[in-house]
Design a protein around this motif. Structure first.
Motif, PDB file in Angstrom:
ATOM      1  N   GLU A 151     -39.809 -66.834   9.317  1.00  0.00           N
ATOM      2  CA  GLU A 151     -41.145 -67.402   9.218  1.00  0.00           C
ATOM      3  C   GLU A 151     -41.981 -66.684   8.157  1.00  0.00           C
ATOM      4  N   ALA A 152     -41.750 -65.403   7.996  1.00  0.00           N
ATOM      5  CA  ALA A 152     -42.573 -64.596   7.086  1.00  0.00           C
ATOM      6  C   ALA A 152     -42.202 -64.827   5.623  1.00  0.00           C
ATOM      7  N   VAL A 153     -40.917 -65.029   5.335  1.00  0.00           N
ATOM      8  CA  VAL A 153     -40.465 -65.115   3.944  1.00  0.00           C
ATOM      9  C   VAL A 153     -41.119 -66.271   3.187  1.00  0.00           C
ATOM     10  N   PRO A 154     -41.152 -67.501   3.714  1.00  0.00           N
ATOM     11  CA  PRO A 154     -41.821 -68.587   2.970  1.00  0.00           C
ATOM     12  C   PRO A 154     -43.294 -68.289   2.685  1.00  0.00           C
ATOM     13  N   LYS A 155     -43.973 -67.674   3.646  1.00  0.00           N
ATOM     14  CA  LYS A 155     -45.368 -67.310   3.430  1.00  0.00           C
ATOM     15  C   LYS A 155     -45.486 -66.273   2.312  1.00  0.00           C
ATOM     16  N   ALA A 156     -44.567 -65.307   2.309  1.00  0.00           N
ATOM     17  CA  ALA A 156     -44.583 -64.267   1.285  1.00  0.00           C
ATOM     18  C   ALA A 156     -44.297 -64.858  -0.090  1.00  0.00           C
ATOM     19  N   VAL A 157     -43.406 -65.841  -0.145  1.00  0.00           N
ATOM     20  CA  VAL A 157     -43.080 -66.505  -1.415  1.00  0.00           C
ATOM     21  C   VAL A 157     -44.326 -67.178  -1.989  1.00  0.00           C
ATOM     22  N   GLU A 158     -45.093 -67.853  -1.131  1.00  0.00           N
ATOM     23  CA  GLU A 158     -46.301 -68.531  -1.582  1.00  0.00           C
ATOM     24  C   GLU A 158     -47.343 -67.531  -2.083  1.00  0.00           C
ATOM     25  N   ILE A 159     -47.525 -66.457  -1.340  1.00  0.00           N
ATOM     26  CA  ILE A 159     -48.503 -65.436  -1.742  1.00  0.00           C
ATOM     27  C   ILE A 159     -48.088 -64.796  -3.065  1.00  0.00           C
ATOM     28  N   TYR A 160     -46.786 -64.533  -3.195  1.00  0.00           N
ATOM     29  CA  TYR A 160     -46.272 -63.938  -4.436  1.00  0.00           C
ATOM     30  C   TYR A 160     -46.543 -64.857  -5.621  1.00  0.00           C
ATOM     31  N   LYS A 161     -46.330 -66.161  -5.426  1.00  0.00           N
ATOM     32  CA  LYS A 161     -46.541 -67.121  -6.507  1.00  0.00           C
ATOM     33  C   LYS A 161     -48.016 -67.199  -6.879  1.00  0.00           C
ATOM     34  N   GLU A 162     -48.888 -67.103  -5.872  1.00  0.00           N
ATOM     35  CA  GLU A 162     -50.327 -67.142  -6.135  1.00  0.00           C
ATOM     36  C   GLU A 162     -50.768 -65.895  -6.917  1.00  0.00           C
ATOM     37  N   LYS A 163     -50.182 -64.755  -6.595  1.00  0.00           N
ATOM     38  CA  LYS A 163     -50.588 -63.509  -7.237  1.00  0.00           C
ATOM     39  C   LYS A 163     -50.031 -63.352  -8.646  1.00  0.00           C
ATOM     40  N   THR A 164     -48.793 -63.776  -8.837  1.00  0.00           N
ATOM     41  CA  THR A 164     -48.105 -63.498 -10.107  1.00  0.00           C
ATOM     42  C   THR A 164     -47.932 -64.745 -10.976  1.00  0.00           C
ATOM     43  N   GLY A 165     -48.045 -65.912 -10.366  1.00  0.00           N
ATOM     44  CA  GLY A 165     -47.774 -67.136 -11.108  1.00  0.00           C
ATOM     45  C   GLY A 165     -46.292 -67.369 -11.322  1.00  0.00           C
ATOM     46  N   LYS A 166     -45.451 -66.601 -10.627  1.00  0.00           N
ATOM     47  CA  LYS A 166     -44.002 -66.725 -10.775  1.00  0.00           C
ATOM     48  C   LYS A 166     -43.390 -67.285  -9.500  1.00  0.00           C
ATOM     49  N   SER A 167     -42.301 -68.013  -9.686  1.00  0.00           N
ATOM     50  CA  SER A 167     -41.557 -68.517  -8.537  1.00  0.00           C
ATOM     51  C   SER A 167     -40.460 -67.534  -8.168  1.00  0.00           C
ATOM     52  N   ILE A 168     -40.095 -67.526  -6.909  1.00  0.00           N
ATOM     53  CA  ILE A 168     -39.044 -66.623  -6.449  1.00  0.00           C
ATOM     54  C   ILE A 168     -38.243 -67.316  -5.360  1.00  0.00           C
ATOM     55  N   SER A 169     -36.926 -67.117  -5.402  1.00  0.00           N
ATOM     56  CA  SER A 169     -36.033 -67.656  -4.377  1.00  0.00           C
ATOM     57  C   SER A 169     -35.617 -66.507  -3.469  1.00  0.00           C
ATOM     58  N   ALA A 170     -36.046 -66.562  -2.218  1.00  0.00           N
ATOM     59  CA  ALA A 170     -35.763 -65.489  -1.263  1.00  0.00           C
ATOM     60  C   ALA A 170     -34.898 -66.005  -0.138  1.00  0.00           C
ATOM     61  N   THR A 171     -33.719 -65.389   0.024  1.00  0.00           N
ATOM     62  CA  THR A 171     -32.762 -65.801   1.051  1.00  0.00           C
ATOM     63  C   THR A 171     -32.722 -64.758   2.161  1.00  0.00           C
ATOM     64  N   VAL A 172     -32.884 -65.218   3.387  1.00  0.00           N
ATOM     65  CA  VAL A 172     -32.791 -64.317   4.538  1.00  0.00           C
ATOM     66  C   VAL A 172     -31.327 -64.170   4.927  1.00  0.00           C
ATOM     67  N   VAL A 173     -30.815 -62.948   4.870  1.00  0.00           N
ATOM     68  CA  VAL A 173     -29.413 -62.661   5.204  1.00  0.00           C
ATOM     69  C   VAL A 173     -29.344 -62.303   6.690  1.00  0.00           C
ATOM     70  N   VAL A 174     -28.633 -63.132   7.450  1.00  0.00           N
ATOM     71  CA  VAL A 174     -28.586 -62.919   8.902  1.00  0.00           C
ATOM     72  C   VAL A 174     -27.229 -62.410   9.383  1.00  0.00           C
ATOM     73  N   ASP A 175     -26.207 -62.487   8.521  1.00  0.00           N
ATOM     74  CA  ASP A 175     -24.864 -62.108   8.983  1.00  0.00           C
ATOM     75  C   ASP A 175     -24.625 -60.601   8.915  1.00  0.00           C
ATOM     76  N   SER A 176     -25.490 -59.858   8.276  1.00  0.00           N
ATOM     77  CA  SER A 176     -25.343 -58.394   8.245  1.00  0.00           C
ATOM     78  C   SER A 176     -26.707 -57.752   8.457  1.00  0.00           C
ATOM     79  N   PRO A 177     -27.214 -57.847   9.676  1.00  0.00           N
ATOM     80  CA  PRO A 177     -28.558 -57.337   9.968  1.00  0.00           C
ATOM     81  C   PRO A 177     -28.634 -55.806   9.878  1.00  0.00           C
ATOM     82  N   LEU A 178     -29.833 -55.327   9.736  1.00  0.00           N
ATOM     83  CA  LEU A 178     -30.065 -53.880   9.703  1.00  0.00           C
ATOM     84  C   LEU A 178     -30.001 -53.314  11.118  1.00  0.00           C
ATOM     85  N   PRO A 179     -29.640 -52.055  11.258  1.00  0.00           N
ATOM     86  CA  PRO A 179     -29.584 -51.454  12.605  1.00  0.00           C
ATOM     87  C   PRO A 179     -30.988 -51.287  13.192  1.00  0.00           C
ATOM     88  N   ASP A 180     -31.043 -51.187  14.512  1.00  0.00           N
ATOM     89  CA  ASP A 180     -32.337 -51.034  15.180  1.00  0.00           C
ATOM     90  C   ASP A 180     -33.016 -49.714  14.827  1.00  0.00           C
TER      91      ASP A 180
END
Length: 231
Positions: A151-180
């Motif tokens: 949920e956070a990544v799409p919002k961050a992409v929009e904010i990033y585009k508003e701040k920098t004027g650049k587009s970014i493709s951000a993929t959430v990797v779920v098959d190798s999560p970080l440890p707790d």
């Protein structure tokens, strides 16, 4: 008219012999006294030399013992000072470790506030996007945070585009999560993982700890009297 010398009688001969014996005895006594006086003088001189040398030896031994005692005292004092310093340093480190442990425990509670944590995830993503400045990135987080990160990544992409004027493709990797153990947050990489921004809560805590450690020491323990330069 010359007077003929008459032979000495026995009494006269005996008297002359006694005189000669007395003279020889007197000479012998005087010689003996001279020898004794000289012997006494030589004895006293030698005795004085021995006493003086013995006094020197005693003084040297005393000075050696004094120096040895001083060295032992310096070693003992240095040992006690070093031991005391180590104890102080150990106690200070234990206090710092306790503070960082409390901070870590507090960070572990951050994800429990879902609303605030979701906002934090967005900000952490935007910060990493700006730092990487790449068109394609991968976002990883804890398994427990997968839905919030999605949920956070799409919002961050929009904010990033508003701040920098650049587009970014951000993929959430779920098959190798970080440890707790990372406590939360995200780790974002670009260029096939060659560049990574670690914005996990544990990484931020470690970074803050390193940066704040000098100031924290000054606040808790005061400035070191041995330190000559200050930032």
């Amino acid at each position: 008219m010359s007077t003929a010398t008459r032979p000495m009688n026995d009494e006269e001969v005996f008297s002359e012999m006694n005189k000669m014996v007395a003279f020889i005895k007197q000479e012998a006594l005087e010689k003996a006294r001279e020898i004794k006086v000289k012997a006494d003088e030589e004895f006293n001189i030698e005795k004085a030399k021995l006493v003086r040398q013995e006094s020197i030896n005693v003084e040297e031994q005393f000075q050696r013992k004094v120096k040895q005692a001083e060295v032992r005292q310096r070693i003992l004092t240095s040992t006690l000072i070093n031991k005391s310093r180590l104890q102080v340093l150990q106690q200070r480190q234990e206090m710092l470790d306790s503070i960082f442990s409390d901070a870590q425990n507090a960070l572990a509670e951050v994800p429990n506030d879902t609303e605030q944590y979701s906002k934090l995830l967005v900000n952490l993503c935007v910060q990493a996007f700006v730092h990487l400045n790449d068109a394609t990135v991968n976002v990883r987080g804890r398994k427990a945070d997968a839905e919030l990160i999605k949920e956070a990544v799409p919002k961050a992409v929009e904010i990033y585009k508003e701040k920098t004027g650049k587009s970014i493709s951000a993929t959430v990797v779920v098959d190798s999560p970080l440890p707790d153990t990372v406590l939360g947050g995200v780790r974002i990489s670009a260029l096939n993982g060659r560049i990574t921004v670690d914005n996990t809560l544990q990484a931020r805590l470690d970074l803050s700890s390193d940066r704040m450690l000098p100031q924290l020491r000054n606040v808790l323990f005061g400035q070191s009297p041995n330190r000559k330069f200050f930032n």
